[in-house]
Design a protein around this motif. Structure first.
Motif, PDB file in Angstrom:
ATOM      1  N   SER A 272       0.828  -1.208   0.000  1.00 12.99           N
ATOM      2  CA  SER A 272       0.000   0.000   0.000  1.00 12.99           C
ATOM      3  C   SER A 272       0.862   1.258   0.000  1.00 12.99           C
TER       4      SER A 272
ATOM      5  N   HIS B 166       0.620   4.168  -2.938  1.00 12.33           N
ATOM      6  CA  HIS B 166       0.022   5.466  -2.644  1.00 12.33           C
ATOM      7  C   HIS B 166       1.038   6.565  -2.300  1.00 12.33           C
TER       8      HIS B 166
ATOM      9  N   SER C 299      -3.292   3.608  -7.711  1.00 14.38           N
ATOM     10  CA  SER C 299      -4.202   2.463  -7.641  1.00 14.38           C
ATOM     11  C   SER C 299      -4.744   2.077  -9.015  1.00 14.38           C
TER      12      SER C 299
ATOM     13  N   LEU D 274      -5.127  -1.525  -2.572  1.00 16.02           N
ATOM     14  CA  LEU D 274      -5.457  -0.418  -3.476  1.00 16.02           C
ATOM     15  C   LEU D 274      -6.473   0.548  -2.897  1.00 16.02           C
TER      16      LEU D 274
END
Length: 392
Positions: free
Chosen positions: A190, A194, A235, A262
């Motif tokens: 993650s 991001h 994502s 995501l």
């Protein structure tokens, strides 16, 4: 009867029948015997030889005190030795002159036990380090195993060189990753999705095989492909790369696995630190896998010690590769020396400013043009159709 036990008994029986056979067994040590009683008997025989026992120089029949003194000296270090057991050893020897070959059987069994023992130690320490998040013990035990293999290769008379096995033996399977391990890997992925530029922090030393969950490793490969192509990572692009590679279609990844990665938008943390923790766990797991593979090799009786040692060194190759990446990950970046930078800049400036050498013979001939001004008052023809003019 166990072939190794028969070889140990035959060797001891050969020396009891013919003490001079010890001259051909200097490369064998008491620790090479599997049974403690056999270790004590062989050590006693060596001590009697060093002490100059008359039985060692007997030309014909071996004196009885050779047996009684051996029994008395060996009995000080182990229990249960009786005169009848010495007769059992003597009866187990078909031909005393074959003692060097019997010794080879004993040494081969010793090498297999040593490899198995140190592989088991590496596995135990790796599993403990994996549970505690450490790698110091694993790295130290791996170095010990390499040293043991080199020593065993010298005793067997072969170079300690890695050898690829013709077929990979079936090793004991590793434990399934826990829920905590899965959550940690999802958190790292993650962060990589991001946080802008997060993949670049770990791309040089983190590999897909470092993930305990195979699907997570394949997802990281997708992120690495985007980073390698210089494309943005978020994502949407990550999901599209997963789709392009067919990981959802073949069931390698599912929407349930992708959702925690995501759909998390508020991610705070250090991708570099999390990647180092994952690489640390990968090193311990790789050490455990190598140890299991080496133990499986030692269980195969068809491998001679030279092959066993070479293939055991080859099984440690993946661990060496992970350790090299770990050292690269935790080492501070190398800063160039200021003097070296200045020297490089000066050399580049001199190269740009230097005039190439001119070869006069190769240059084309040029017409000499006079730029001297004519005297005042001289008439200069301006051209065939132009009037003459005076030079001022």
């Amino acid at each position: 009867m166990d072939p190794l036990l028969a070889g140990e008994q035959a060797l001891l029986g050969a020396v009891l029948l013919d003490p001079r056979q010890l001259r051909h067994l200097d490369w064998l040590e008491p620790r090479d015997f599997h049974r403690p009683a056999h270790q004590a008997v062989f050590s006693a025989l060596h001590d009697l030889r060093k002490a100059g026992h008359p039985g060692f120089d007997a030309d014909s029949e071996v004196p009885l005190d050779w047996l009684t003194d051996t029994l008395a000296l060996a009995g000080k270090h182990t229990r249960g030795l009786t005169p009848s057991y010495l007769h059992t050893l003597i009866a187990a020897c078909p031909r005393p002159r074959n003692a060097p070959l019997y010794g080879r059987i004993v040494l081969e069994g010793s090498i297999r036990r040593a490899v198995t023992e140190h592989a088991a130690r590496l596995l135990a320490i790796a599993e403990e380090d994996l549970a505690q998040g450490n790698i110091d013990g694993t790295a130290a035990q791996a170095d010990v195993l390499v040293g043991v293999l080199a020593d065993l290769a010298g005793r067997w008379g072969t170079p300690p060189r890695a050898q690829r096995p013709a077929s990979t033996p079936d090793a004991a399977p590793a434990a399934e990753p826990s829920d905590a391990v899965r959550a940690d890997e999802q958190f790292l992925l993650s962060l990589l999705v991001h946080q802008d530029g997060a993949v670049g922090e770990v791309f040089d030393w983190l590999r897909p095989a470092d993930f305990a969950v195979p699907g997570h490793g394949l997802f990281y490969r997708c992120l690495g492909a985007l980073h390698h192509r210089g494309e943005p990572i978020d994502s949407v692009t990550a999901r599209w790369e997963v789709h392009r590679r067919g990981l959802l279609a073949d069931g390698t990844l599912t929407d349930g696995q992708l959702a925690p990665i995501l759909d998390s938008h508020l991610i705070a943390g250090s991708a570099e630190w999390s990647g180092e923790q994952l690489l640390r766990a990968s090193l311990a797991r790789t050490a455990g896998d190598s140890a299991r593979r080496i133990a499986a090799l030692a269980d195969e009786g068809r491998l001679v010690p030279g092959q066993l040692i070479g293939q055991a060194l080859h099984a440690l190759g993946p661990l060496d590769e992970v350790r090299a990446r770990w050292n690269r990950a935790v080492s501070p970046p190398q800063q160039p020396r200021p003097d070296a930078d200045r020297d490089a800049q000066v050399a580049a400036a001199l190269t740009r400013s230097s005039t190439p050498a001119c070869n006069p013979s190769a240059a084309p001939p040029h017409r000499k043009i006079a730029f001297d001004s004519p005297p005042r008052g001289t008439q200069v023809a301006a051209g065939p159709n132009l009037p003459a003019r005076s030079h001022p």
